[in-house]
Design an enzyme around this catalytic site. Structure first.
Site, short mmCIF file in Angstrom:
data_model
loop_
_atom_site.label_atom_id
_atom_site.label_comp_id
_atom_site.label_asym_id
_atom_site.label_seq_id
_atom_site.Cartn_x
_atom_site.Cartn_y
_atom_site.Cartn_z
N TYR A 59 0.84 -1.21 0.00
CA TYR A 59 0.00 0.00 0.00
C TYR A 59 0.88 1.26 0.00
CZ TYR A 59 -3.79 -3.23 1.39
OH TYR A 59 -4.68 -4.25 1.46
N HIS A 87 -0.31 -12.39 3.57
CA HIS A 87 -1.31 -11.75 2.72
C HIS A 87 -2.08 -12.71 1.80
CE1 HIS A 87 -2.09 -7.70 0.46
NE2 HIS A 87 -3.20 -8.36 0.67
N1 LIG Z 1 -6.01 -8.75 2.64
C1 LIG Z 1 -6.34 -8.38 1.42
O1 LIG Z 1 -6.08 -9.08 0.43
C2 LIG Z 1 -7.08 -7.09 1.22
C3 LIG Z 1 -7.65 -6.80 -0.03
C4 LIG Z 1 -8.36 -5.61 -0.18
C5 LIG Z 1 -8.48 -4.73 0.88
N2 LIG Z 1 -7.88 -5.02 2.09
C6 LIG Z 1 -7.99 -4.05 3.22
O2 LIG Z 1 -9.37 -3.76 3.43
C7 LIG Z 1 -9.56 -2.34 3.41
C8 LIG Z 1 -10.95 -2.01 2.94
O3 LIG Z 1 -11.15 -2.41 1.60
P1 LIG Z 1 -11.16 -1.38 0.35
O4 LIG Z 1 -10.41 -0.15 0.70
O5 LIG Z 1 -10.68 -2.16 -0.82
O6 LIG Z 1 -12.71 -1.10 0.10
P2 LIG Z 1 -13.94 -0.59 1.02
O7 LIG Z 1 -13.51 -0.21 2.37
O8 LIG Z 1 -15.03 -1.59 0.83
O9 LIG Z 1 -14.39 0.73 0.21
C9 LIG Z 1 -13.55 1.85 0.10
C10 LIG Z 1 -14.21 2.81 -0.89
O10 LIG Z 1 -15.43 3.29 -0.36
C11 LIG Z 1 -15.41 4.73 -0.32
N3 LIG Z 1 -16.09 5.11 0.94
C12 LIG Z 1 -15.67 4.85 2.22
N4 LIG Z 1 -16.58 5.30 3.11
C13 LIG Z 1 -17.57 5.89 2.39
C14 LIG Z 1 -18.78 6.55 2.76
N5 LIG Z 1 -19.14 6.70 4.03
N6 LIG Z 1 -19.56 7.03 1.76
C15 LIG Z 1 -19.21 6.88 0.44
N7 LIG Z 1 -18.08 6.26 0.04
C16 LIG Z 1 -17.27 5.76 1.01
C17 LIG Z 1 -13.95 5.13 -0.35
O11 LIG Z 1 -13.75 6.34 -1.03
P3 LIG Z 1 -13.05 7.64 -0.34
O12 LIG Z 1 -11.67 7.27 0.07
O13 LIG Z 1 -13.12 8.64 -1.45
O14 LIG Z 1 -13.95 7.99 0.84
C18 LIG Z 1 -13.34 3.99 -1.18
O15 LIG Z 1 -13.50 4.27 -2.57
C19 LIG Z 1 -8.43 -1.86 2.48
O16 LIG Z 1 -8.24 -0.47 2.55
C20 LIG Z 1 -7.28 -2.71 2.97
O17 LIG Z 1 -6.72 -2.17 4.17
C21 LIG Z 1 -7.21 -6.18 2.28
#
Ligand SMILES: NC(=O)c1ccc[n+]([C@@H]2O[C@H](COP(=O)([O-])OP(=O)(O)OC[C@H]3O[C@@H](n4cnc5c(N)ncnc54)[C@H](OP(=O)(O)O)[C@@H]3O)[C@@H](O)[C@H]2O)c1
Length: 231
Positions: A59, A87
């Protein structure tokens, strides 16, 4: 977003790990998709009381997180990690099977755990056969398995397996990367319960007992995502 005094900073329910430690049920994601906002992370720590930040070397924000958490930066700049995850279960190392590499990697994590460098260790994106093999090959059962989990991705068999085995199930992409937030079913529930679509998704994970790590780079949304978490 709101202005906060120390007494109004929320605290969050925790989930017990098999080693007796507790993990906050709500954390903050920091994935490289959509960029990193240092200001937003500091806001999450200082004004929203979040104490669970999920990150990965890929990241690209470890040094900035070191500053946000500790005020100093040398990669993360911390003396220990609360939780360290492997991971992905698959890899390509010439001459070795995936199972061998997983076991070798897991044994390295076990050493870090024994040394106290990591207070808990876990895996991510593992399937049940991967966890069963790890049980045969190694000595510590992972404390956590972090897997994609949101209303449109419900790996119930894995959730049940983790419960049986004493592994905390942690869900990533709780908002389906934002895509869940415009789905008609989520919009209907948001209207019915007078919450935002993101709050409906986050609360859904939490009511299912799943640790969840929504990401946002916007202070207003981080504040929104932290509301209505407690029962
Ligand atoms: N272990 C793995 O393989 C793996 C894979 C993927 C993700 N992860 C972890 O999981 C975390 C979460 O997943 P993710 O970031 O992929 O997706 P997510 O949390 O499902 O969604 C994030 C998206 O939603 C938007 N968002 C957040 N809160 C909001 C709200 N209240 N209203 C409207 N839009 C909103 C954000 O945009 P803005 O930033 O513009 O608000 C961003 O585009 C990651 O950041 C990472 O740390 C781990």
């Amino acid at each position: 977003m709101t202005s906060t005094s120390a007494s109004s900073i929320p605290t969050y329910p925790t989930v017990p790990l098999s080693n007796g430690l507790q993990i906050p049920i709500l954390g903050l994601g920091t994935s490289h998709h959509g960029g990193y906002s240092h200001r937003a992370v500091v806001y999450a720590l200082r004004d929203c009381g979040l104490r669970h930040i999920d990150t990965a070397r890929r990241y690209g924000c470890e040094a900035q997180l070191g500053v946000a958490v500790q005020g100093r930066a040398a990669r993360l700049g911390v003396d220990y990690l609360d939780l360290y995850l492997m991971h992905w279960p698959d890899c390509s190392v010439p001459g070795q099977s995936n199972r061998e590499v997983r076991a070798e990697t897991w044994r390295a994590l076990e050493e870090l755990y024994d040394e106290g460098v990591c207070r808990a260790i876990g895996v991510s994106n593992f399937l049940i056969p991967h966890l069963e093999e790890l049980k045969e090959d190694c000595s510590i059962v992972p404390h956590v398995n972090q897997v994609e989990y949101h209303p449109f991705q419900q790996p119930q068999e894995m959730v049940q397996y983790c419960r049986r085995e004493g592994i905390v199930f942690e869900g990533y992409c709780p908002l389906a990367k934002g895509e869940a937030l415009t789905h008609p079913a989520i919009l209907r529930l948001a209207d019915k319960y007078k919450r935002t679509p993101a709050q409906i998704c986050i609360r859904w994970s939490i009511q299912n007992g799943v640790v969840t790590i929504p990401k946002s780079t916007k202070e207003q949304r981080i504040w929104e995502n932290c509301q209505h978490v407690s029962a």
